[in-house]
Design a protein around this motif. Sequence first.
Motif, short mmCIF file in Angstrom:
data_model
loop_
_atom_site.label_atom_id
_atom_site.label_comp_id
_atom_site.label_asym_id
_atom_site.label_seq_id
_atom_site.Cartn_x
_atom_site.Cartn_y
_atom_site.Cartn_z
N SER A 614 0.81 -1.21 0.00
CA SER A 614 0.00 0.00 0.00
C SER A 614 0.85 1.27 0.00
N LEU A 615 2.18 1.13 0.11
CA LEU A 615 3.06 2.28 0.20
C LEU A 615 3.84 2.48 -1.08
N GLY A 616 4.85 1.65 -1.30
CA GLY A 616 5.66 1.78 -2.51
C GLY A 616 6.48 3.05 -2.49
N GLY A 617 6.84 3.52 -3.69
CA GLY A 617 7.65 4.72 -3.78
C GLY A 617 9.11 4.50 -3.42
N ILE A 618 9.59 3.29 -3.58
CA ILE A 618 10.99 3.00 -3.26
C ILE A 618 11.90 3.73 -4.24
N ALA A 668 15.50 12.24 -4.81
CA ALA A 668 15.12 10.96 -5.42
C ALA A 668 15.10 11.16 -6.93
N VAL A 669 16.07 10.59 -7.62
CA VAL A 669 16.25 10.82 -9.06
C VAL A 669 15.44 9.86 -9.91
N ALA A 670 15.32 8.60 -9.45
CA ALA A 670 14.62 7.60 -10.25
C ALA A 670 13.95 6.59 -9.33
N PRO A 671 12.77 6.09 -9.72
CA PRO A 671 12.06 5.11 -8.88
C PRO A 671 12.53 3.69 -9.13
N ALA A 672 12.36 2.84 -8.13
CA ALA A 672 12.66 1.41 -8.32
C ALA A 672 11.59 0.76 -9.19
N ALA A 675 6.45 2.43 -12.65
CA ALA A 675 5.02 2.76 -12.64
C ALA A 675 4.64 3.65 -11.45
N GLN A 676 5.57 3.91 -10.56
CA GLN A 676 5.27 4.70 -9.36
C GLN A 676 5.98 6.05 -9.43
N ASP A 677 5.20 7.11 -9.56
CA ASP A 677 5.76 8.46 -9.67
C ASP A 677 6.07 9.09 -8.32
N TRP A 678 5.58 8.48 -7.25
CA TRP A 678 5.79 9.05 -5.92
C TRP A 678 7.04 8.46 -5.27
N ALA A 679 7.52 9.12 -4.23
CA ALA A 679 8.69 8.66 -3.48
C ALA A 679 8.33 8.45 -2.03
N GLY A 680 8.99 7.51 -1.39
CA GLY A 680 8.72 7.20 0.00
C GLY A 680 10.00 7.11 0.82
N ILE A 681 9.94 7.60 2.05
CA ILE A 681 11.07 7.51 2.98
C ILE A 681 10.53 7.07 4.33
#
Length: 689
Positions: A614-618, A668-672, A675-681
């Motif tokens: 439910s989080l993602g954004g790695i 955050a330069v690029a997502p893992a 398909a996920q445009d958001w970032a998570g920390i």
Amino acid sequence: MKKKTLLLAGLLGFNIAMAQEIKPYGSLPSKAQVAWNDMEYYMFIHFGPNTFTNKEWGHGDEDPKVFNPTHLDARQWARTAKLAGMKGIVITAKHHDGFCLWPSKYSTHTVRESAWKDGKGDVLAELSAACKEYGLKFGVYLSPWDRNHPEYGTATYNQVFANTLNEVLSGYGPVFEQWFDGANGGNIKQPYDWNLFHSVVYKNQPNAVIFSDVGPGCRWVGNENGIAGTTNWSTLNVKGFTPGAGGPPTKSLNEGNEDGEQWIPAECDVSIRPGWFYSPDTNDKVKSISHLLDIYYGSVGRNGNLILNVPVDREGLIHPNDSTRLMELRRVLDATFKNNLAKQAVVTATHTRSNNAAVQVAHLNDGTNSTYWATSDDATTTAITLTYKKPVTFNRLVLQEYIALGQRVKAFSVEILENGKMKEVARETTIGHKRILLLPDYTTTQVRINILDAKAAPVISEVQLYKAPGVLATPEISRDKAGHINITCASADPVIHFTTDGSMPGVKSPVFNKNTQLSLPRGGTVKAKAFLKNGNASDLATAAFDVAPAKWQVIQADAAAKDHEAGAAIDGNKATVYLTDRQATAKYPHEFQVDLGETLSLKGFTYIPATGESLGGIVYGYEFYTSADGKNWGKPVASGQFANIKNSPVQQNVAFKATAARYIRFVAVAPADAAQDWAGIAELGVITR
């Protein structure tokens, strides 16, 4: 007329007998896959230049002379695996950096160019011989991604890799498993010819089980935690999917697909340490017994096989911390499964298939999965009852299906006799090769397993009961934003002893309880063990802390998603997470700036990704800046990619040249996941120590 009557009677009897034969159901395993499932538990070894460079994914530009183990002993690896109860070893013959652990004629990045044995060594030859000596099966990992080979990304590379495969698979004896990684990263993309690669495997090793996201021999379980789904089918739908980024959804990998197109059982991969390759920084981070037991029951106990990575160190040996933990795990497993209480029971079952000599109730508790019991074709619900003359106490239940005829059971429950009535104590879904239920201690004279739903007539090979010894949980050490330490233990009523001077905690060390005031705002190391009155002790827990974020403030961040505010990234609690707003128009890159509240000598930073479906954004690609005034940032002090972070979302530690700064800026330069445009920390930290 009499002869015709006898003939008809004979044919009728023959037909009745034939009618009771068990018809296979659905996709079926090959003999090699059945034998593979029976192995259950074996060793993974990650070894190569990364061992010496402290990297998880090498770039292929390292000097091959960096590979120089001083006391390499493959017999020690094999001996350790054997004593641990493992059945085989799979080694990273070639990882993404392209370095070959044998003197390949198709590469110039091999042990031949290394300093080890003056270039005359061959790790694969030594390990295959050691496996043979200790009665272990031998397997190899070869990544098609090659960050060193000049032909990677060209039309000729697939044949180069096929030649490399052929070299390994024809030169080192029987191979039980060929491990393929679907990684295809970096700036160069190579269309892999999987049909060619598979043909090379089967030409040389017809009985090898091929691992990938889509098999065809076994599948990745969808995570690197070693845990399969509580529902786990050995069948998988593969049409339209490929290894790597084109693999099936995580849920399908973790749970399989009911009535899937092919028999592709789950293999659960996990490392005994935080990383896959050896690092001296993780010598005190070997997984605890309680953690490894959770993994064992979540893999072998959920219809999967467990491949446990034990990285070889820079000497070329399995480190004592790892081997000690493996032996401790073996002792607990041996004690757990030593006495099968089901053998003492009188076993009865409903709807037993008749006119089939292979089907016997006695096979349910004979201790082997090569025999079986089954119902008639019209009975997909049934009950198996174990009855005892005297009460028995158990806390583990093992069930096995006879998988050669297919996986059938969809749901089952467990009941015990208590106060003259049957009481349900568990309700689960699939069984497959093996299902192990962890239960509280129950004392009873009767245990009933109810098959509630099945795809076809249930065919059960084993019902086993055990009384596992208690294992004291390892303490958990945490620290809040202000620097206050808390230590907890999941086991009931232990006494927790701790130290902060680096020494081993003992019964004479300080006691930690709810009234203990312990604070480490400037950092430090806490060690803790739990003890019972009988003298039993838990595994050692160690936590190293740097500067606490007590004075920190977020000064710039992209808009946050609801309930995931920016401050969660620096609150000292990795359970709370900052996520950028998925609905916002801002895309990558994402920026996060912090005022540390004081000038510190920074030597690196740490990043803990947000995990959970439910989080993602790695974050994969990053830049990290420092500043004295929060205005002038200059060039990044560190930049790059967090290797393998999508599959292994653990804390990332990035070192850089020491610099004095009060402000930090994480970009955050690029997502893992593209398909996920958001970032998570989950947490962002600094390294000063």
